[in-house]
Every structure is written in structure tokens, then in C-alpha cells.
Design a protein around this motif. Sequence first.
Motif, short mmCIF file in Angstrom:
data_model
loop_
_atom_site.label_atom_id
_atom_site.label_comp_id
_atom_site.label_asym_id
_atom_site.label_seq_id
_atom_site.Cartn_x
_atom_site.Cartn_y
_atom_site.Cartn_z
N ASN A 123 13.31 1.48 -6.90
CA ASN A 123 13.86 2.29 -5.81
C ASN A 123 12.79 2.64 -4.79
O ASN A 123 13.05 2.64 -3.57
CB ASN A 123 14.49 3.56 -6.37
N ALA A 124 11.59 2.94 -5.27
CA ALA A 124 10.50 3.26 -4.34
C ALA A 124 10.13 2.04 -3.50
O ALA A 124 9.89 2.16 -2.29
CB ALA A 124 9.29 3.77 -5.11
N LEU A 125 10.10 0.85 -4.12
CA LEU A 125 9.78 -0.36 -3.37
C LEU A 125 10.86 -0.68 -2.34
O LEU A 125 10.56 -1.04 -1.20
CB LEU A 125 9.60 -1.53 -4.34
N GLU A 126 12.11 -0.51 -2.73
CA GLU A 126 13.21 -0.76 -1.79
C GLU A 126 13.17 0.24 -0.63
O GLU A 126 13.41 -0.14 0.53
CB GLU A 126 14.54 -0.67 -2.53
N ASP A 174 0.82 -1.21 0.00
CA ASP A 174 0.00 0.00 0.00
C ASP A 174 0.86 1.26 0.00
O ASP A 174 0.59 2.21 -0.76
CB ASP A 174 -0.92 0.02 1.22
N GLU A 175 1.88 1.29 0.84
CA GLU A 175 2.69 2.50 0.91
C GLU A 175 3.54 2.68 -0.35
O GLU A 175 3.82 3.80 -0.75
CB GLU A 175 3.58 2.47 2.16
N TRP A 176 3.94 1.56 -0.96
CA TRP A 176 4.69 1.65 -2.23
C TRP A 176 3.85 2.35 -3.29
O TRP A 176 4.31 3.31 -3.93
CB TRP A 176 5.07 0.24 -2.68
N LEU A 177 2.59 1.92 -3.47
CA LEU A 177 1.74 2.57 -4.46
C LEU A 177 1.44 4.01 -4.07
O LEU A 177 1.43 4.90 -4.93
CB LEU A 177 0.43 1.79 -4.62
N ASP A 178 1.20 4.25 -2.79
CA ASP A 178 0.95 5.63 -2.34
C ASP A 178 2.13 6.53 -2.65
O ASP A 178 1.96 7.68 -3.08
CB ASP A 178 0.68 5.66 -0.84
N LEU A 179 3.35 6.02 -2.45
CA LEU A 179 4.55 6.81 -2.72
C LEU A 179 4.68 7.11 -4.20
O LEU A 179 4.99 8.24 -4.60
CB LEU A 179 5.78 6.06 -2.21
N LEU A 237 4.55 10.92 -5.67
CA LEU A 237 5.71 11.50 -6.32
C LEU A 237 5.48 11.77 -7.80
O LEU A 237 5.99 12.74 -8.34
CB LEU A 237 6.93 10.58 -6.14
N ASN A 238 4.72 10.90 -8.46
CA ASN A 238 4.65 11.02 -9.92
C ASN A 238 3.38 10.40 -10.47
O ASN A 238 3.40 9.74 -11.51
CB ASN A 238 5.87 10.35 -10.56
#
Length: 342
Positions: free
Chosen positions: A318-321, A247-252, A256-257
Motif C-alpha cells: 500500500n505504501a509503494l502504491e 527513496d520516498e517509499w522507504l522514507d514513508l 510511519l513504522n
Amino acid sequence: MANSLIVINEFGSIGLDHDLVEKSNEDDTIVEMSSGCLCCTIKGDLQETLRTAPERFKKDGERWFDRIIIETTGLADPAPIIHTVMADKELLSLYELAEVITLVDGVNGSATLDAQPEAIKQAAVADSLIVSKTDLADAASLEALISRLRLLNPAAPIHLHGPSSGNSVDIIGTTSFNPLIKSESVQAWLRDEHYADHSHADHHHGHSHAHDHGHDHGHHHDINRHDDRIQSVCLTIEEPLPAAVFDEWLDLLVMLNGVNLLRVKGLINLKEIDKPLVIHGVQHIWHPPAILPDWPSGDRRSRVVFILRDMEESDLRNALEFVTDKFAKAKVEGLKPAGLVN
């Protein structure tokens, strides 16, 4: 296409041959065709048109149409129209968004793609592509156009339409856009062979298969720089993802973009559930996620197809990591990451 209501946007016009028109009303905003379809030109808000259509276009007191086809102008951005349905609870109670079809002129399509970035987006987000005028197009030019379309949208089927090809609208009626679709359709989204395996990026989450056409155009010299902005990536994640991480990965990514996440479709293996989660989004708007009854195949890896603009596969990884490391650190230190809800 019988039993279809065709809605033409307010900047369009009804370009129908007279022998196709059975009758029309006084101001020519509504025409009935001999096929049984009805065409109307939107004069106001699309949401209002869709909300009132079942009542407004009744025949003998009954709704007669099974589907609505929204025909846009040639340079329309498809995302706002998709969002109109996806973000409106009343419309979702009336309609199921089936698919996005983009018609590409077989003769002039390459020039339009060169000149108009909107056309690139139309081709990239489509579920199906129809190439018209195949009988008039030069064979080499047509082949180059089809190759270009496959680079922009590897998984979309391409239907060639000419005088002998029959009725191209036979493809209408599928449900490529609805997460609650047949398992074979989900697999069609995610087949790695759709995405030319030009680059591999192994990392501790798994590996990904990228359609890396944004950097090597040596043998596609006719492709304009607009194409370079589009990346089609099928990201594969080997291990099940904690729901909070996902969830936070998709939110990020959206934060961001989000405007450049042109389309996202995926089958997700979450640690907390045994069944696959299907996600589907266009830019910052997401269809409610759905849980399928079972996995469509023995492959239980998470696989997510991204159609990206001005983004790279590395941005996704990078966002997932970053999110994974954040949650791992919080777990070790006994902290609760900001935004994590119990």
C-alpha cells in the motif's frame, strides 16, 4: 575464534571454566584464554570501548586481533548494538559489521521464546542461528524448535551444536551484513524458496512471495502469541523503480513504522542505473547503499526481504502504491511532489 577480542556487555559476566583461562588481571574484567582470545567486560559506553580497543588491547605495540565479537546478555535487544556501529563514522572506519549470530538453547529455547519477546527479535534478525545442547534435547521438542525458528527467520542457516558437532564458531567470519558482499550471498538472502509461498499478492508493481506464518498456526499449536507479531516477507517488484519513488517509499515506511522494520535487505533495480543497488537496514538505521559491479543472476527484478513486527505485507504494498500514484499524478499535472529534490 583465535585472534578474536570478545567484548562482554556491562550487564554480563565472564562465565569461563577455569581451565580455559590462561591468566586474568586484578579485577577480572579482562581474561586471556588459552585459545588466544581475549575477553573484556564493558564498564562504560560500547562506542568508547570499540573506539579505544585497537590501542587498549595491543600486544607488543601491535594490534593482534582480526575481529571483535560482542557477546550480549540473553535478553539484549540486538538493534542498539548494530546501530552503534552503523551510525558512527569513526567506528565504520575501524570496523566492518559482519553478522548477527543468535545462540538458542536446544532444551530451554522454546520456553524462552514463549516468555520473552526480546528472544523472538533476536532470532528474527539473526544472520545465523546456533542451536545448542542438541544432545540433551528431546528429539520431538528439538524438531519443533527448529521449525519455529525457520518460521521466524526463513533464510538464516541453523547450525546444530552438540558434543560431536565440532566448533560452532566456525561460522564466524562471514560478511552477511555488509552490502559489498559476494553475489552468491546476496542471492542467498533473496531465494524465494526460503519463504514458504503460502500467499501470493499480484498487483500492478509485480508480485510478492510472503512467508505468511502470522495467521495460520493450526499445526504449530505450541507457538506463543509473540511469534504472531513477526512477519518475514520477500517482496518482488517486476518493473524497474524510479529512484525518487524508491527513496520516498522507504522514507514513508520508516516515518510511519520504522521501529517495526526489524530488518530490511534488498537488491533493487532502479531505472536510472544499469547495475543492482544493495540496501540493508535495521529499524530506522540504514547501511550506506552499495552498487554491485553486476547482477548476481539473470533475474533483474527488485527483491526486498523484510523482517516485520506488527506489520503486514499489505502495508508495504500500500505504501509503494501510494508513492507511485503520487509521482504519477505529479507527472501528469506537471507538479513536483513535496520533498522531491532536483
